[in-house]
Design a protein around this motif. Structure first.
Motif, PDB file in Angstrom:
ATOM      1  N   TRP A   2       6.856  26.731  49.264  1.00  0.00           N
ATOM      2  CA  TRP A   2       7.954  25.830  49.616  1.00  0.00           C
ATOM      3  C   TRP A   2       7.955  25.469  51.094  1.00  0.00           C
ATOM      4  O   TRP A   2       8.708  24.592  51.535  1.00  0.00           O
ATOM      5  N   LEU A   3       7.092  26.134  51.871  1.00  0.00           N
ATOM      6  CA  LEU A   3       6.941  25.805  53.283  1.00  0.00           C
ATOM      7  C   LEU A   3       5.479  25.998  53.674  1.00  0.00           C
ATOM      8  O   LEU A   3       4.754  26.740  53.024  1.00  0.00           O
ATOM      9  N   VAL A  47      -0.140  20.546  65.373  1.00  0.00           N
ATOM     10  CA  VAL A  47      -0.328  19.190  65.894  1.00  0.00           C
ATOM     11  C   VAL A  47      -0.679  19.271  67.376  1.00  0.00           C
ATOM     12  O   VAL A  47      -0.295  20.215  68.073  1.00  0.00           O
ATOM     13  N   GLU A  48      -1.409  18.291  67.854  1.00  0.00           N
ATOM     14  CA  GLU A  48      -1.780  18.254  69.268  1.00  0.00           C
ATOM     15  C   GLU A  48      -0.574  17.844  70.110  1.00  0.00           C
ATOM     16  O   GLU A  48       0.136  16.891  69.786  1.00  0.00           O
ATOM     17  N   ARG A  49      -0.360  18.559  71.207  1.00  0.00           N
ATOM     18  CA  ARG A  49       0.774  18.254  72.079  1.00  0.00           C
ATOM     19  C   ARG A  49       0.630  16.888  72.741  1.00  0.00           C
ATOM     20  O   ARG A  49       1.619  16.267  73.130  1.00  0.00           O
ATOM     21  N   SER A  50      -0.596  16.411  72.863  1.00  0.00           N
ATOM     22  CA  SER A  50      -0.806  15.087  73.456  1.00  0.00           C
ATOM     23  C   SER A  50      -0.474  13.961  72.475  1.00  0.00           C
ATOM     24  O   SER A  50      -0.342  12.809  72.884  1.00  0.00           O
ATOM     25  N   GLN A  51      -0.350  14.297  71.193  1.00  0.00           N
ATOM     26  CA  GLN A  51      -0.102  13.286  70.166  1.00  0.00           C
ATOM     27  C   GLN A  51       1.322  13.303  69.636  1.00  0.00           C
ATOM     28  O   GLN A  51       1.872  12.260  69.287  1.00  0.00           O
ATOM     29  N   VAL A  52       1.928  14.493  69.552  1.00  0.00           N
ATOM     30  CA  VAL A  52       3.250  14.639  68.931  1.00  0.00           C
ATOM     31  C   VAL A  52       4.178  15.350  69.911  1.00  0.00           C
ATOM     32  O   VAL A  52       3.818  16.378  70.497  1.00  0.00           O
ATOM     33  N   ALA A  53       5.397  14.809  70.075  1.00  0.00           N
ATOM     34  CA  ALA A  53       6.384  15.418  70.971  1.00  0.00           C
ATOM     35  C   ALA A  53       6.889  16.732  70.389  1.00  0.00           C
ATOM     36  O   ALA A  53       6.922  16.910  69.167  1.00  0.00           O
ATOM     37  N   PRO A  54       7.286  17.685  71.231  1.00  0.00           N
ATOM     38  CA  PRO A  54       7.793  18.976  70.740  1.00  0.00           C
ATOM     39  C   PRO A  54       9.026  18.798  69.863  1.00  0.00           C
ATOM     40  O   PRO A  54       9.730  17.780  69.961  1.00  0.00           O
ATOM     41  N   PRO A  55       9.331  19.772  68.996  1.00  0.00           N
ATOM     42  CA  PRO A  55      10.526  19.682  68.148  1.00  0.00           C
ATOM     43  C   PRO A  55      11.791  19.555  69.000  1.00  0.00           C
ATOM     44  O   PRO A  55      11.932  20.217  70.036  1.00  0.00           O
ATOM     45  N   SER A  56      12.699  18.693  68.562  1.00  0.00           N
ATOM     46  CA  SER A  56      13.972  18.507  69.256  1.00  0.00           C
ATOM     47  C   SER A  56      15.078  18.369  68.224  1.00  0.00           C
ATOM     48  O   SER A  56      14.851  17.904  67.097  1.00  0.00           O
ATOM     49  N   LEU A  57      16.284  18.773  68.600  1.00  0.00           N
ATOM     50  CA  LEU A  57      17.433  18.710  67.704  1.00  0.00           C
ATOM     51  C   LEU A  57      18.125  17.372  67.884  1.00  0.00           C
ATOM     52  O   LEU A  57      18.576  17.028  68.986  1.00  0.00           O
ATOM     53  N   ARG A  58      18.223  16.613  66.811  1.00  0.00           N
ATOM     54  CA  ARG A  58      18.836  15.298  66.853  1.00  0.00           C
ATOM     55  C   ARG A  58      20.250  15.355  66.289  1.00  0.00           C
ATOM     56  O   ARG A  58      20.547  16.207  65.454  1.00  0.00           O
ATOM     57  N   PRO A  59      21.133  14.442  66.723  1.00  0.00           N
ATOM     58  CA  PRO A  59      22.527  14.454  66.242  1.00  0.00           C
ATOM     59  C   PRO A  59      22.605  14.386  64.710  1.00  0.00           C
ATOM     60  O   PRO A  59      21.935  13.568  64.085  1.00  0.00           O
ATOM     61  N   VAL A  70       6.348  25.665  61.381  1.00  0.00           N
ATOM     62  CA  VAL A  70       6.591  25.999  59.980  1.00  0.00           C
ATOM     63  C   VAL A  70       7.568  24.960  59.448  1.00  0.00           C
ATOM     64  O   VAL A  70       8.699  24.840  59.953  1.00  0.00           O
ATOM     65  N   VAL A  71       7.142  24.201  58.442  1.00  0.00           N
ATOM     66  CA  VAL A  71       7.921  23.052  57.965  1.00  0.00           C
ATOM     67  C   VAL A  71       8.040  23.096  56.445  1.00  0.00           C
ATOM     68  O   VAL A  71       7.252  23.766  55.767  1.00  0.00           O
ATOM     69  N   PRO A  72       9.015  22.376  55.865  1.00  0.00           N
ATOM     70  CA  PRO A  72       9.129  22.322  54.405  1.00  0.00           C
ATOM     71  C   PRO A  72       7.963  21.566  53.794  1.00  0.00           C
ATOM     72  O   PRO A  72       7.417  20.636  54.383  1.00  0.00           O
ATOM     73  N   ALA A  73       7.587  21.977  52.582  1.00  0.00           N
ATOM     74  CA  ALA A  73       6.463  21.345  51.886  1.00  0.00           C
ATOM     75  C   ALA A  73       6.915  20.311  50.870  1.00  0.00           C
ATOM     76  O   ALA A  73       6.096  19.546  50.371  1.00  0.00           O
ATOM     77  N   THR A  74       8.210  20.282  50.542  1.00  0.00           N
ATOM     78  CA  THR A  74       8.719  19.324  49.552  1.00  0.00           C
ATOM     79  C   THR A  74       9.583  18.273  50.235  1.00  0.00           C
ATOM     80  O   THR A  74      10.157  18.519  51.305  1.00  0.00           O
ATOM     81  N   ASP A  75       9.697  17.120  49.596  1.00  0.00           N
ATOM     82  CA  ASP A  75      10.507  16.045  50.160  1.00  0.00           C
ATOM     83  C   ASP A  75      11.980  16.417  50.163  1.00  0.00           C
ATOM     84  O   ASP A  75      12.730  16.039  51.076  1.00  0.00           O
ATOM     85  N   PRO A 133      11.502  18.260  59.615  1.00  0.00           N
ATOM     86  CA  PRO A 133      12.256  19.375  60.193  1.00  0.00           C
ATOM     87  C   PRO A 133      11.373  20.594  60.410  1.00  0.00           C
ATOM     88  O   PRO A 133      10.393  20.796  59.697  1.00  0.00           O
ATOM     89  N   VAL A 134      11.741  21.398  61.393  1.00  0.00           N
ATOM     90  CA  VAL A 134      10.932  22.547  61.782  1.00  0.00           C
ATOM     91  C   VAL A 134      11.779  23.808  61.690  1.00  0.00           C
ATOM     92  O   VAL A 134      12.818  23.930  62.355  1.00  0.00           O
ATOM     93  N   TYR A 135      11.332  24.774  60.870  1.00  0.00           N
ATOM     94  CA  TYR A 135      12.033  26.052  60.749  1.00  0.00           C
ATOM     95  C   TYR A 135      11.721  26.978  61.926  1.00  0.00           C
ATOM     96  O   TYR A 135      12.582  27.726  62.389  1.00  0.00           O
ATOM     97  N   PHE A 136      10.494  26.933  62.401  1.00  0.00           N
ATOM     98  CA  PHE A 136      10.056  27.800  63.491  1.00  0.00           C
ATOM     99  C   PHE A 136       8.837  27.165  64.136  1.00  0.00           C
ATOM    100  O   PHE A 136       8.035  26.518  63.454  1.00  0.00           O
TER     101      PHE A 136
END
Length: 205
Positions: free
Chosen positions: A31-32, A37-49, A132-137, A168-171
């Motif tokens: 389920w996860l 991902v490369e830091r040069s390609q994807v921005a670090p995880p951030s919490l959005r409103p 660590v991210v979810p594997a299902t939609d 979303p990112v769990y960890f």
């Protein structure tokens, strides 16, 4: 050129909340999953409103280049146990082995773990973000605070029909690789004696 991995204490954790059945080959999707991902390609995880979890955002092209193919996700989740039970050579005496293993795992739970592996081959001298991210939609939508529709068993992303996604990112954690150099690198440099005279690099030395 190593693979990133993360371990969990419960040996059944990657499958604990899987909302699907095993396939015909008796493979159960986790389920996860772990993505890198490369830091040069994807921005670090951030919490959005409005989102309960931090997330990363990827374009359709980045889904293809930065994320693994979820059709193979059952191969990335493992359980590992260390046992001291001896398996007898006599088939007639092997019936009690399963019971002994069950008792051992109950009495020594620290000997069993579960693991997620990201199948991405890492490049030398590169900065990465492991998530660590979810594997299902359904898990993806719930993790970003969106309504979950009835198609909860579908994959969180697809290589066959890639789209821009928020994941979303769990960890997560960041790391960087060093220069190339391990036992595989050394093994590939080996030459048999018959090759030495014809090897220009050897003659230079």
């Amino acid at each position: 050129n190593y693979l990133a991995a993360v371990d969990f204490d419960p040996p059944d954790f990657p499958w604990l909340l899987t909302p699907a059945r095993a396939n015909a080959g008796e493979q159960l999707r986790p389920w996860l999953v772990l993505v890198v991902v490369e830091r040069s390609q994807v921005a670090p995880p951030s919490l959005r409103p409005g989102s309960p979890l931090p997330s990363i955002v990827l374009t359709a092209q980045q889904v293809l280049t930065e994320l693994p193919d979820l059709r193979e996700s059952a191969l990335w989740a493992h359980a590992q146990a260390v046992s001291t039970v001896t398996v007898p050579s006599d088939p007639a005496a092997q019936g009690s082995v399963k019971q002994q293993l069950s008792l051992e795992f109950q009495n020594a739970p620290e000997r069993s773990i579960s693991r997620l592996i990201c199948p991405r081959r890492l490049k030398a001298r590169t900065a990465y973000i492991a998530c660590v991210v979810p594997a299902t939609d359904g898990g993806r939508l719930r993790g970003i605070g969106q309504p979950v529709n009835l198609a909860t068993l579908g994959p969180a992303w697809s290589h066959q029909a890639p789209n821009d996604i928020e994941l979303p990112v769990y960890f997560s954690w960041t790391f960087s690789t060093g220069p190339v150099g391990d036992i595989e690198t050394l093994a590939r440099r080996l030459r048999t004696p018959s090759q030495y005279p014809a090897d220009p690099e050897f003659l230079k030395k």
